[in-house]
Enzyme design. Structure first.
Site, PDB file in Angstrom:
ATOM      1  N   SER A  18     -11.868  -5.094   0.149  1.00  0.00           N
ATOM      2  CA  SER A  18     -10.507  -5.382  -0.287  1.00  0.00           C
ATOM      3  C   SER A  18     -10.241  -4.904  -1.714  1.00  0.00           C
ATOM      4  O   SER A  18     -11.044  -5.135  -2.622  1.00  0.00           O
ATOM      5  CB  SER A  18     -10.231  -6.889  -0.201  1.00  0.00           C
ATOM      6  OG  SER A  18      -8.959  -7.184  -0.728  1.00  0.00           O
ATOM      7  N   THR A  64      -5.917 -11.598   5.028  1.00  0.00           N
ATOM      8  CA  THR A  64      -6.019 -10.382   5.822  1.00  0.00           C
ATOM      9  C   THR A  64      -6.646 -10.728   7.160  1.00  0.00           C
ATOM     10  O   THR A  64      -6.867 -11.912   7.476  1.00  0.00           O
ATOM     11  CB  THR A  64      -6.815  -9.312   5.045  1.00  0.00           C
ATOM     12  OG1 THR A  64      -6.785  -8.086   5.773  1.00  0.00           O
ATOM     13  CG2 THR A  64      -8.255  -9.737   4.800  1.00  0.00           C
ATOM     14  N   LYS A  68      -4.271 -13.823   9.925  1.00  0.00           N
ATOM     15  CA  LYS A  68      -2.815 -13.833   9.773  1.00  0.00           C
ATOM     16  C   LYS A  68      -2.107 -14.745  10.778  1.00  0.00           C
ATOM     17  O   LYS A  68      -1.088 -15.369  10.452  1.00  0.00           O
ATOM     18  CB  LYS A  68      -2.274 -12.409   9.864  1.00  0.00           C
ATOM     19  CG  LYS A  68      -2.739 -11.529   8.707  1.00  0.00           C
ATOM     20  CD  LYS A  68      -2.138 -10.145   8.762  1.00  0.00           C
ATOM     21  CE  LYS A  68      -2.630  -9.298   7.587  1.00  0.00           C
ATOM     22  NZ  LYS A  68      -2.019  -7.950   7.569  1.00  0.00           N
ATOM     23  N   ASN A  89       0.526 -13.233   5.632  1.00  0.00           N
ATOM     24  CA  ASN A  89      -0.500 -12.630   4.781  1.00  0.00           C
ATOM     25  C   ASN A  89      -0.482 -13.204   3.372  1.00  0.00           C
ATOM     26  O   ASN A  89      -1.246 -12.754   2.516  1.00  0.00           O
ATOM     27  CB  ASN A  89      -0.328 -11.105   4.722  1.00  0.00           C
ATOM     28  CG  ASN A  89       0.834 -10.674   3.851  1.00  0.00           C
ATOM     29  OD1 ASN A  89       1.821 -11.393   3.709  1.00  0.00           O
ATOM     30  ND2 ASN A  89       0.734  -9.491   3.258  1.00  0.00           N
ATOM     31  N   ALA A 128       0.931  -1.856  19.730  1.00  0.00           N
ATOM     32  CA  ALA A 128       1.692  -3.019  20.190  1.00  0.00           C
ATOM     33  C   ALA A 128       1.099  -4.330  19.685  1.00  0.00           C
ATOM     34  O   ALA A 128       1.447  -5.391  20.194  1.00  0.00           O
ATOM     35  CB  ALA A 128       1.743  -3.033  21.720  1.00  0.00           C
ATOM     36  N   GLY A 239      -2.123   4.243   4.125  1.00  0.00           N
ATOM     37  CA  GLY A 239      -1.561   2.915   3.932  1.00  0.00           C
ATOM     38  C   GLY A 239      -1.633   2.378   2.518  1.00  0.00           C
ATOM     39  O   GLY A 239      -1.247   1.228   2.278  1.00  0.00           O
TER      40      GLY A 239
END
Length: 280
Positions: A18, A64, A68, A89, A128, A239
Protein backbone atom coordinates in the site's frame (compact mmCIF):
# COMPACT_ATOMS: atom_id res chain seq x y z
CA UNK A 1 -15.79 14.67 18.94
CA UNK A 2 -12.71 14.12 16.78
CA UNK A 3 -10.50 16.88 18.20
CA UNK A 4 -7.98 14.72 20.04
CA UNK A 5 -7.93 11.79 17.64
CA UNK A 6 -4.60 11.59 15.84
CA UNK A 7 -4.20 7.98 14.65
CA UNK A 8 -5.07 6.71 11.19
CA UNK A 9 -4.18 3.62 9.19
CA UNK A 10 -4.91 1.59 6.10
CA UNK A 11 -6.19 -1.94 6.65
CA UNK A 12 -6.39 -4.81 4.20
CA UNK A 13 -4.90 -8.14 3.20
CA UNK A 14 -2.40 -8.01 1.57
CA UNK A 15 -1.26 -4.58 2.72
CA UNK A 16 2.56 -4.35 2.46
CA UNK A 17 2.29 -2.86 -1.05
CA UNK A 18 0.00 0.00 0.00
CA UNK A 19 1.15 3.51 -0.88
CA UNK A 20 -1.45 5.14 1.36
CA UNK A 21 0.96 5.88 4.25
CA UNK A 22 3.24 8.01 2.08
CA UNK A 23 0.28 9.80 0.46
CA UNK A 24 -1.34 10.70 3.75
CA UNK A 25 1.94 11.61 5.47
CA UNK A 26 2.64 14.11 2.69
CA UNK A 27 -0.80 15.68 3.07
CA UNK A 28 -0.65 16.09 6.84
CA UNK A 29 2.84 17.57 6.67
CA UNK A 30 1.57 20.34 4.39
CA UNK A 31 -1.43 20.87 6.68
CA UNK A 32 0.79 21.02 9.77
CA UNK A 33 -1.06 18.16 11.47
CA UNK A 34 0.79 15.85 13.83
CA UNK A 35 -1.21 12.80 12.82
CA UNK A 36 0.14 9.27 12.62
CA UNK A 37 -0.88 7.12 9.64
CA UNK A 38 0.19 3.47 9.54
CA UNK A 39 -0.80 0.21 7.95
CA UNK A 40 -2.01 -3.10 9.34
CA UNK A 41 -2.79 -6.45 7.80
CA UNK A 42 -6.41 -7.22 8.63
CA UNK A 43 -8.50 -9.85 6.88
CA UNK A 44 -12.28 -10.10 6.77
CA UNK A 45 -12.50 -12.63 9.61
CA UNK A 46 -10.39 -10.45 11.88
CA UNK A 47 -12.08 -7.17 11.00
CA UNK A 48 -14.75 -7.04 13.76
CA UNK A 49 -12.25 -7.70 16.55
CA UNK A 50 -9.72 -5.25 15.12
CA UNK A 51 -12.37 -2.55 14.83
CA UNK A 52 -13.68 -3.07 18.35
CA UNK A 53 -10.12 -2.82 19.68
CA UNK A 54 -9.62 0.79 18.55
CA UNK A 55 -9.46 3.39 21.30
CA UNK A 56 -10.23 7.12 21.40
CA UNK A 57 -6.92 8.02 19.72
CA UNK A 58 -8.19 6.72 16.39
CA UNK A 59 -9.55 9.21 13.87
CA UNK A 60 -10.21 7.05 10.84
CA UNK A 61 -9.29 4.18 8.55
CA UNK A 62 -8.60 3.62 4.89
CA UNK A 63 -9.93 0.22 3.86
CA UNK A 64 -8.83 -1.89 0.93
CA UNK A 65 -9.65 -5.41 -0.22
CA UNK A 66 -11.09 -7.62 1.14
CA UNK A 67 -12.70 -5.29 3.69
CA UNK A 68 -14.85 -2.92 1.63
CA UNK A 69 -18.11 -4.88 1.91
CA UNK A 70 -17.80 -5.90 5.56
CA UNK A 71 -16.93 -2.27 6.34
CA UNK A 72 -20.14 -1.14 4.65
CA UNK A 73 -22.18 -3.58 6.72
CA UNK A 74 -20.50 -2.41 9.95
CA UNK A 75 -20.90 1.35 9.41
CA UNK A 76 -23.44 3.41 11.37
CA UNK A 77 -23.99 5.59 8.29
CA UNK A 78 -23.07 5.56 4.61
CA UNK A 79 -22.57 8.37 2.13
CA UNK A 80 -24.42 8.12 -1.18
CA UNK A 81 -21.54 6.51 -3.05
CA UNK A 82 -21.07 3.87 -0.34
CA UNK A 83 -24.81 3.18 -0.28
CA UNK A 84 -25.03 2.80 -4.06
CA UNK A 85 -22.01 0.53 -4.33
CA UNK A 86 -22.29 -1.38 -1.06
CA UNK A 87 -18.57 -0.71 -0.59
CA UNK A 88 -16.70 1.45 1.92
CA UNK A 89 -13.03 2.41 1.63
CA UNK A 90 -13.01 5.13 4.31
CA UNK A 91 -14.12 5.21 7.95
CA UNK A 92 -14.46 8.35 10.04
CA UNK A 93 -14.51 7.23 13.66
CA UNK A 94 -16.37 8.99 16.43
CA UNK A 95 -18.31 8.13 19.57
CA UNK A 96 -21.36 6.98 17.61
CA UNK A 97 -19.36 4.47 15.56
CA UNK A 98 -17.76 4.39 12.11
CA UNK A 99 -19.21 6.53 9.36
CA UNK A 100 -18.58 4.97 5.95
CA UNK A 101 -17.58 6.63 2.69
CA UNK A 102 -16.61 5.44 -0.77
CA UNK A 103 -14.00 7.81 -2.21
CA UNK A 104 -13.10 5.41 -5.02
CA UNK A 105 -16.03 6.78 -7.01
CA UNK A 106 -14.97 10.40 -6.70
CA UNK A 107 -11.31 9.50 -7.18
CA UNK A 108 -12.03 7.74 -10.46
CA UNK A 109 -14.28 10.56 -11.68
CA UNK A 110 -11.52 13.09 -10.95
CA UNK A 111 -8.99 10.88 -12.74
CA UNK A 112 -11.20 10.72 -15.83
CA UNK A 113 -11.37 14.50 -15.84
CA UNK A 114 -7.58 14.75 -15.50
CA UNK A 115 -7.22 12.43 -18.51
CA UNK A 116 -9.47 14.68 -20.59
CA UNK A 117 -12.56 12.45 -20.47
CA UNK A 118 -15.18 15.17 -19.99
CA UNK A 119 -18.90 14.95 -20.76
CA UNK A 120 -18.50 11.61 -22.56
CA UNK A 121 -21.41 10.08 -24.40
CA UNK A 122 -20.55 6.42 -23.73
CA UNK A 123 -18.11 4.84 -21.29
CA UNK A 124 -17.35 1.13 -21.31
CA UNK A 125 -16.69 -0.75 -18.05
CA UNK A 126 -14.94 -4.11 -18.14
CA UNK A 127 -15.94 -6.39 -15.27
CA UNK A 128 -18.91 -6.89 -12.98
CA UNK A 129 -17.44 -6.96 -9.47
CA UNK A 130 -17.20 -4.42 -6.66
CA UNK A 131 -14.74 -2.19 -8.50
CA UNK A 132 -16.95 -2.22 -11.59
CA UNK A 133 -19.84 -0.94 -9.47
CA UNK A 134 -17.77 2.07 -8.41
CA UNK A 135 -16.70 2.53 -12.04
CA UNK A 136 -20.32 2.72 -13.23
CA UNK A 137 -21.15 5.38 -10.62
CA UNK A 138 -17.96 7.29 -11.51
CA UNK A 139 -18.82 7.17 -15.21
CA UNK A 140 -22.20 8.71 -14.46
CA UNK A 141 -20.52 11.42 -12.41
CA UNK A 142 -18.17 12.12 -15.31
CA UNK A 143 -21.25 12.87 -17.43
CA UNK A 144 -21.75 9.67 -19.40
CA UNK A 145 -25.30 9.13 -20.59
CA UNK A 146 -24.64 5.48 -21.45
CA UNK A 147 -22.42 2.95 -19.67
CA UNK A 148 -21.69 -0.27 -21.51
CA UNK A 149 -20.75 -3.03 -19.08
CA UNK A 150 -18.82 -5.96 -20.51
CA UNK A 151 -18.97 -9.02 -18.26
CA UNK A 152 -17.84 -12.60 -18.65
CA UNK A 153 -21.26 -13.62 -17.32
CA UNK A 154 -24.07 -11.23 -18.22
CA UNK A 155 -26.16 -12.34 -15.26
CA UNK A 156 -23.40 -11.24 -12.86
CA UNK A 157 -23.96 -7.63 -13.94
CA UNK A 158 -27.66 -7.45 -13.05
CA UNK A 159 -26.96 -5.20 -10.06
CA UNK A 160 -25.02 -2.81 -12.30
CA UNK A 161 -27.92 -2.54 -14.73
CA UNK A 162 -30.20 -1.80 -11.78
CA UNK A 163 -28.13 1.28 -10.92
CA UNK A 164 -29.16 2.97 -14.17
CA UNK A 165 -32.49 4.50 -13.12
CA UNK A 166 -31.10 5.96 -9.88
CA UNK A 167 -28.11 7.43 -11.69
CA UNK A 168 -30.21 8.68 -14.61
CA UNK A 169 -28.18 6.78 -17.19
CA UNK A 170 -28.65 3.82 -19.51
CA UNK A 171 -26.59 0.83 -18.34
CA UNK A 172 -26.26 -1.75 -21.10
CA UNK A 173 -24.81 -5.16 -20.27
CA UNK A 174 -23.12 -7.24 -22.92
CA UNK A 175 -21.04 -10.38 -22.95
CA UNK A 176 -17.30 -9.79 -22.95
CA UNK A 177 -16.84 -12.65 -25.40
CA UNK A 178 -18.94 -10.82 -28.02
CA UNK A 179 -16.64 -7.79 -28.15
CA UNK A 180 -15.14 -8.82 -31.46
CA UNK A 181 -18.52 -8.99 -33.21
CA UNK A 182 -20.69 -6.25 -31.69
CA UNK A 183 -18.25 -3.58 -30.57
CA UNK A 184 -19.48 0.01 -30.90
CA UNK A 185 -17.35 3.14 -30.43
CA UNK A 186 -17.04 4.42 -26.86
CA UNK A 187 -15.38 7.56 -25.50
CA UNK A 188 -13.34 5.73 -22.84
CA UNK A 189 -12.93 2.32 -21.24
CA UNK A 190 -12.53 1.65 -17.52
CA UNK A 191 -10.98 -1.75 -16.79
CA UNK A 192 -12.13 -3.12 -13.45
CA UNK A 193 -10.58 -6.56 -13.89
CA UNK A 194 -8.00 -8.37 -11.75
CA UNK A 195 -4.44 -7.24 -12.40
CA UNK A 196 -2.74 -9.11 -15.22
CA UNK A 197 -5.97 -10.21 -16.92
CA UNK A 198 -5.16 -11.10 -20.52
CA UNK A 199 -8.16 -11.03 -22.86
CA UNK A 200 -6.13 -12.02 -25.91
CA UNK A 201 -7.73 -11.01 -29.24
CA UNK A 202 -10.72 -9.53 -27.38
CA UNK A 203 -8.45 -6.78 -26.06
CA UNK A 204 -7.55 -5.77 -29.61
CA UNK A 205 -11.22 -5.58 -30.55
CA UNK A 206 -12.02 -3.47 -27.50
CA UNK A 207 -9.11 -1.12 -28.09
CA UNK A 208 -10.09 -0.57 -31.72
CA UNK A 209 -13.46 0.91 -30.71
CA UNK A 210 -12.43 2.93 -27.66
CA UNK A 211 -10.96 6.20 -26.58
CA UNK A 212 -8.51 6.18 -23.62
CA UNK A 213 -8.18 3.21 -21.29
CA UNK A 214 -8.19 3.73 -17.53
CA UNK A 215 -7.03 0.49 -15.89
CA UNK A 216 -7.62 0.63 -12.13
CA UNK A 217 -4.57 -1.53 -11.39
CA UNK A 218 -1.16 0.06 -10.87
CA UNK A 219 1.14 -2.91 -10.39
CA UNK A 220 2.74 -4.82 -13.24
CA UNK A 221 2.40 -1.97 -15.69
CA UNK A 222 1.86 -2.06 -18.59
CA UNK A 223 -0.92 -4.61 -18.28
CA UNK A 224 -1.91 -6.76 -21.26
CA UNK A 225 -4.87 -4.44 -21.79
CA UNK A 226 -2.62 -1.38 -21.78
CA UNK A 227 -0.37 -3.05 -24.34
CA UNK A 228 -3.37 -3.66 -26.60
CA UNK A 229 -4.33 0.02 -26.39
CA UNK A 230 -0.74 0.99 -27.18
CA UNK A 231 -0.72 -1.21 -30.28
CA UNK A 232 -3.93 0.50 -31.37
CA UNK A 233 -2.27 3.90 -30.95
CA UNK A 234 -4.59 4.90 -28.11
CA UNK A 235 -3.64 6.21 -24.65
CA UNK A 236 -3.72 3.96 -21.60
CA UNK A 237 -3.53 5.11 -17.98
CA UNK A 238 -2.86 3.09 -14.83
CA UNK A 239 -4.71 3.41 -11.53
CA UNK A 240 -2.22 5.71 -9.77
CA UNK A 241 -4.13 8.88 -10.60
CA UNK A 242 -7.33 7.35 -9.23
CA UNK A 243 -5.39 6.31 -6.12
CA UNK A 244 -4.10 9.86 -5.70
CA UNK A 245 -7.50 11.51 -5.98
CA UNK A 246 -9.36 9.02 -3.79
CA UNK A 247 -6.70 9.59 -1.12
CA UNK A 248 -7.20 13.36 -1.34
CA UNK A 249 -10.92 12.82 -0.79
CA UNK A 250 -10.06 10.67 2.24
CA UNK A 251 -7.98 13.55 3.59
CA UNK A 252 -11.04 15.77 3.22
CA UNK A 253 -13.07 13.25 5.23
CA UNK A 254 -10.48 12.94 7.99
CA UNK A 255 -9.96 16.71 8.24
CA UNK A 256 -13.44 18.09 7.68
CA UNK A 257 -15.82 15.15 7.71
CA UNK A 258 -16.99 15.73 4.14
CA UNK A 259 -15.40 14.48 0.87
CA UNK A 260 -16.90 17.45 -0.98
CA UNK A 261 -15.28 20.05 1.31
CA UNK A 262 -11.77 21.10 0.17
CA UNK A 263 -9.03 21.38 2.79
CA UNK A 264 -6.89 24.45 3.32
CA UNK A 265 -4.13 24.86 0.72
CA UNK A 266 -5.55 21.96 -1.22
CA UNK A 267 -3.50 22.64 -4.35
CA UNK A 268 -0.31 22.36 -2.28
CA UNK A 269 -1.63 19.25 -0.53
CA UNK A 270 -2.41 17.54 -3.83
CA UNK A 271 0.98 18.49 -5.28
CA UNK A 272 2.79 17.04 -2.26
CA UNK A 273 0.76 13.84 -2.45
CA UNK A 274 1.48 13.51 -6.17
CA UNK A 275 5.21 13.93 -5.57
CA UNK A 276 5.11 11.32 -2.79
CA UNK A 277 3.20 8.89 -5.01
CA UNK A 278 5.43 9.25 -8.04
CA UNK A 279 8.66 9.27 -6.07
CA UNK A 280 9.52 5.59 -6.54
Amino acid sequence: MLTDRTRLAVWGDPIAHSRSPRLHAAAYEVLGLDWHYGRERVDEAGFPAALSGLDAEWRGLSLTMPLKHVAARSAVSLDDDARRTGAVNTYLLDADGPRGYNTDVGGLARALDEFGVRAPGVIRVLGAGATATSAVVAAARAGAGVVEVRARRVEAAASLRALGPELGIDVRVRALADAASDGEPVDATIAALPGGTDLGPLAEALASTSGPLVDVVYGGWPTPLAQAWDRAGRPAHDGLTMLLHQALLQVRVFVGGDPSLPVDREDAVLAAMRTALMGD
